[in-house]
Design an enzyme around this catalytic site. Sequence first.
Site, PDB file in Angstrom:
ATOM      1  N   ASP A   7       0.875  -1.171   0.000  1.00 46.15           N
ATOM      2  CA  ASP A   7       0.000   0.000   0.000  1.00 46.15           C
ATOM      3  C   ASP A   7       0.917   1.228   0.000  1.00 46.15           C
ATOM      4  O   ASP A   7       2.135   1.109   0.198  1.00 46.15           O
ATOM      5  CB  ASP A   7      -0.895  -0.029   1.236  1.00 46.15           C
ATOM      6  CG  ASP A   7      -1.763   1.202   1.371  1.00 46.15           C
ATOM      7  OD1 ASP A   7      -2.291   1.685   0.356  1.00 46.15           O
ATOM      8  OD2 ASP A   7      -1.890   1.707   2.506  1.00 46.15           O
ATOM      9  N   ASP A   9      -0.029   5.106   1.268  1.00 46.46           N
ATOM     10  CA  ASP A   9      -0.155   6.010   2.417  1.00 46.46           C
ATOM     11  C   ASP A   9      -0.223   5.228   3.714  1.00 46.46           C
ATOM     12  O   ASP A   9      -1.052   4.328   3.875  1.00 46.46           O
ATOM     13  CB  ASP A   9      -1.397   6.891   2.252  1.00 46.46           C
ATOM     14  CG  ASP A   9      -1.278   7.802   1.050  1.00 46.46           C
ATOM     15  OD1 ASP A   9      -0.294   8.548   0.968  1.00 46.46           O
ATOM     16  OD2 ASP A   9      -2.160   7.756   0.182  1.00 46.46           O
ATOM     17  N   GLY A  50     -10.091   6.734  -0.936  1.00 45.10           N
ATOM     18  CA  GLY A  50     -10.056   7.641  -2.080  1.00 45.10           C
ATOM     19  C   GLY A  50     -10.260   9.095  -1.693  1.00 45.10           C
ATOM     20  O   GLY A  50     -11.118   9.423  -0.875  1.00 45.10           O
TER      21      GLY A  50
END
Length: 287
Positions: A7, A9, A50
Amino acid sequence: MPALIFDCDGVLADTERDGHLPAFNETFEEFGLPVRWSDEEYAEKVKVGGGKERMRTLLTPDFVAAAGLPADPAALAEQVAGWHRRKTEIYTGIIRSGGIPPRPGVWRVAMEAYEAGWTLAVASTSAEASVRSVLELAMGPELAAHFSVFAGDVVPRKKPAPDIYAFAVHRLGLDPAHAVAIEDSRNGMLSALGAGLACAVTTSAYTQEEDFTEASLVVTSLGDPPPEETVTRVLSDPLGAHPGPWVVLADLAALLPDGGGAGSTASGPSAAGAPGSAPPGPDPRSH
């Protein structure tokens, strides 16, 4: 060969509090929007996958009226897209300023995986420009060039839906049972598990209290040996990987059904400095 899929962040760098949050708030200020997210409010917003999706949580009828926004759905969607484009510009500027360091161990473990022949990738629902800026920060441009990047709106549903990981393994031609995801949030973990990947979790600033019961390994970070000297703390180890003071590739390979096969033989603090190796570049933290 196995694959290691990060991933972005919270995994490559702890970017939410000092990167995304100020970028959102600066964007709101520039567009004259009557909102500034506090740290406490943003701790809840990060549970929404998102950036555009987080912005859309603002769009109550009262907010739309107070901000003088268009009522037409198509016009409103274009407005949000404009905010998000500007937010991405601000965020990538923050990352390129060098003020947010990479998380411990990410370069070291990625280098070890690269040298062992593993496939490397990033799977994130953040905007691709944002992801690439963090990837280069954490890995340096030479090692980053060996990563495939799957980001942004390439899939219709964001995490916790499995779409981004399913898309990544399909595009890479992988068997998901031969891939390990490294995540920092419950939503990310659920996304990886839903696509059939093993998942190791490195908790981050906003996720330390989340439920990671289903993860194969949960640690405070991947850790690093001296001179950085960041020791990991194991929070959950249901498969008995038994990492030492820092996580190595063999610990992650142990999460796979076949132990990672031929690509899992690396051991010790890091294989990056092995005699005869030709690493793509130095640890970016030394710059």
